[in-house]
Structures are given as structure tokens and as C-alpha cells.
Design an enzyme around this catalytic site. Structure first.
Site, PDB file in Angstrom:
ATOM      1  CG  HIS A 237    -113.122  -2.251   9.242  1.00  0.00           C
ATOM      2  ND1 HIS A 237    -112.743  -2.514   9.698  1.00  0.00           N
ATOM      3  CD2 HIS A 237    -112.467  -0.435   8.785  1.00  0.00           C
ATOM      4  CE1 HIS A 237    -112.621  -0.901  10.980  1.00  0.00           C
ATOM      5  NE2 HIS A 237    -111.707  -0.342   9.524  1.00  0.00           N
ATOM      6  CD  GLU A 238    -110.058   0.069   6.010  1.00  0.00           C
ATOM      7  OE1 GLU A 238    -109.989   1.493   5.450  1.00  0.00           O
ATOM      8  OE2 GLU A 238    -109.856  -0.286   6.933  1.00  0.00           O
TER       9      GLU A 238
ATOM     10  CG  HIS B  90    -113.459   4.181   7.824  1.00  0.00           C
ATOM     11  ND1 HIS B  90    -114.015   4.464   9.100  1.00  0.00           N
ATOM     12  CD2 HIS B  90    -112.387   3.197   7.636  1.00  0.00           C
ATOM     13  CE1 HIS B  90    -113.233   4.171  10.069  1.00  0.00           C
ATOM     14  NE2 HIS B  90    -112.845   3.094   8.861  1.00  0.00           N
TER      15      HIS B  90
ATOM     16  CD  GLN C 113    -110.040   5.546   8.939  1.00  0.00           C
ATOM     17  OE1 GLN C 113    -109.299   4.037   7.725  1.00  0.00           O
ATOM     18  NE2 GLN C 113    -109.282   4.481   9.525  1.00  0.00           N
TER      19      GLN C 113
ATOM     20  CB  CYS D 153    -111.079   1.350  13.709  1.00  0.00           C
ATOM     21  SG  CYS D 153    -110.749   2.618  12.817  1.00  0.00           S
ATOM     22  CG  LEU D 154    -105.128   2.495  11.444  1.00  0.00           C
ATOM     23  CD1 LEU D 154    -104.372   2.948  10.534  1.00  0.00           C
ATOM     24  CD2 LEU D 154    -104.107   2.396  12.401  1.00  0.00           C
TER      25      LEU D 154
ATOM     26  N   GLY E 241    -105.378  -1.248   6.492  1.00  0.00           N
ATOM     27  CA  GLY E 241    -106.577  -0.496   5.662  1.00  0.00           C
ATOM     28  C   GLY E 241    -106.131   0.831   6.096  1.00  0.00           C
TER      29      GLY E 241
HETATM   30 NI    NI Z   1    -111.293   1.892  10.011  1.00  0.00          NI
END
Ligand code: NI
Length: 180
Positions: free
Chosen positions: A140-141, A144, A52, A98-99, A47
Site C-alpha cells: 500500500h505504502e 503511493h 502523503q 488510507c490517511l 503507514g
Molecule cells: Ni495510504
């Protein structure tokens, strides 16, 4: 194909409340969504939220891989201006990464069952119910979009680990679940 630069924890864009997308069908939104999917697949990740990639807009892309979810798979999906509603109080603890926080994993409590709504690139509404890993990715997304990172949701920082040490935590978690 364009790969976008991913903001890492500490960059202020990750802590802002993102703005709604005024026109989900705008060409620049389609381009951004396509680049976000390319970036997610390249990372690889499951995701990615627009903040991000330094765009403070309420849109996410995600996918669900059958091997992670225990069977269910969802093709890469673009969700614009998403809203989540838990279906009940049930929570589950599970491992997340998480990226924007490379090389770490942590155990995070999430609602086990949710309904989510949003709009697709065609401007048509999307409404789905999700559970387990699918529900976790969406929560999670969407966090953000409100400037929230998974570590903010952690209730025990002893369950934060480097990726290559995270199996110790998975084992501890499984033992604990066995006890409860
Ligand atoms: Ni993340």
C-alpha cells in the site's frame, strides 16, 4: 515533535511518481522521517508515504501492530527507495484504509508474500520477507510512491464502505471465503 499536513485524495502530489532520495543519510531526510513517524502515530495510522505529506520522495514509514497481523509486530521503520518483489503468485483480499482517503475502507487484493528492499536512515540496506498484513502495508505504502491509491487496486467497488459500515463488508467477505 512536528505533525505534518496530510494530502487528501484529489491533491496532485498523490498522483505523481515520486523521485528517489539521493542521500538517505542527509539531515533533512532524518528530520522528514521523524516528522512522518510522529504524524503516523498521531493519526493514528500504520503507514505513511512521503507524498502523503507533500514531499514527492521515495520513502515510507510503517509499523505492524500484533493485533492487526495475528501476532507479528514491527516497530516504526523508515524505508528509503524501496523495491518490492512478490515471492509467488498468491494473492489475498483484505481491508485497507488510507490517511489520504479519510473515513473509508475498501477490500483490496495484494500479493500474500513479498520480499522488500530499501535503505535505512543510516544508509545501510534493509531486506526483509513479509507476508499477510505486513506485506499488505508495504505494498500500500509503496503504491503511493508511484501515484497509486488503494481504490485503484480494488476489483469490486461494492467492497468500498464508510469505516463505521465496514463491518458489513468484512462479514460478507468472510462468508464468501467460506464458500470458496
Ligand atoms: Ni495510504
Amino acid at each position: 515533535m512536528a505533525l505534518l499536513k496530510i494530502a487528501r485524495m484529489g491533491h496532485p502530489v498523490l498522483r505523481k511518481v515520486a523521485d528517489p532520495v539521493p542521500d538517505p543519510t542527509a539531515p533533512e531526510i532524518r528530520r522528514l522521517a521523524s516528522d512522518m513517524i510522529d504524524t503516523m502515530l498521531d493519526a493514528p495510522g500504520v503507514g505513511l508515504a512521503a507524498p502523503q505529506v507533500h514531499e514527492s520522495l521515495r520513502m515510507i514509514v510503517f509499523r505492524v501492530l500484533a493485533m492487526r497481523s495475528g501476532g507479528e509486530s514491527v516497530e516504526p521503520t523508515v524505508l528509503i527507495n524501496p523495491v518490492i518483489e512478490p515471492l509467488d503468485d498468491g494473492m489475498e483480499h483484505g481491508m485497507e484504509g488510507c490517511l489520504s482517503i479519510p473515513e473509508l475502507r475498501g477490500v483490496v487484493p495484494r500479493f500474500a508474500r513479498i520480499r522488500y528492499r530499501g535503505v535505512g536512515l543510516d544508509g545501510e540496506p534493509i531486506e526483509r520477507e513479509a507476508s499477510g498484513f505486513h506485506a499488505r502495508v508495504i505494498q500500500h505504502e509503496c503504491d503511493h510512491l508511484d501515484g497509486v491509491l488503494y481504490i485503484d487496486r480494488m476489483t469490486d467497488l461494492r467492497y468500498l464502505a464508510f469505516t463505521d459500515e465496514a463491518h458489513h463488508i468484512t462479514e460478507a467477505l468472510e462468508q464468501q471465503e467460506g464458500r470458496d
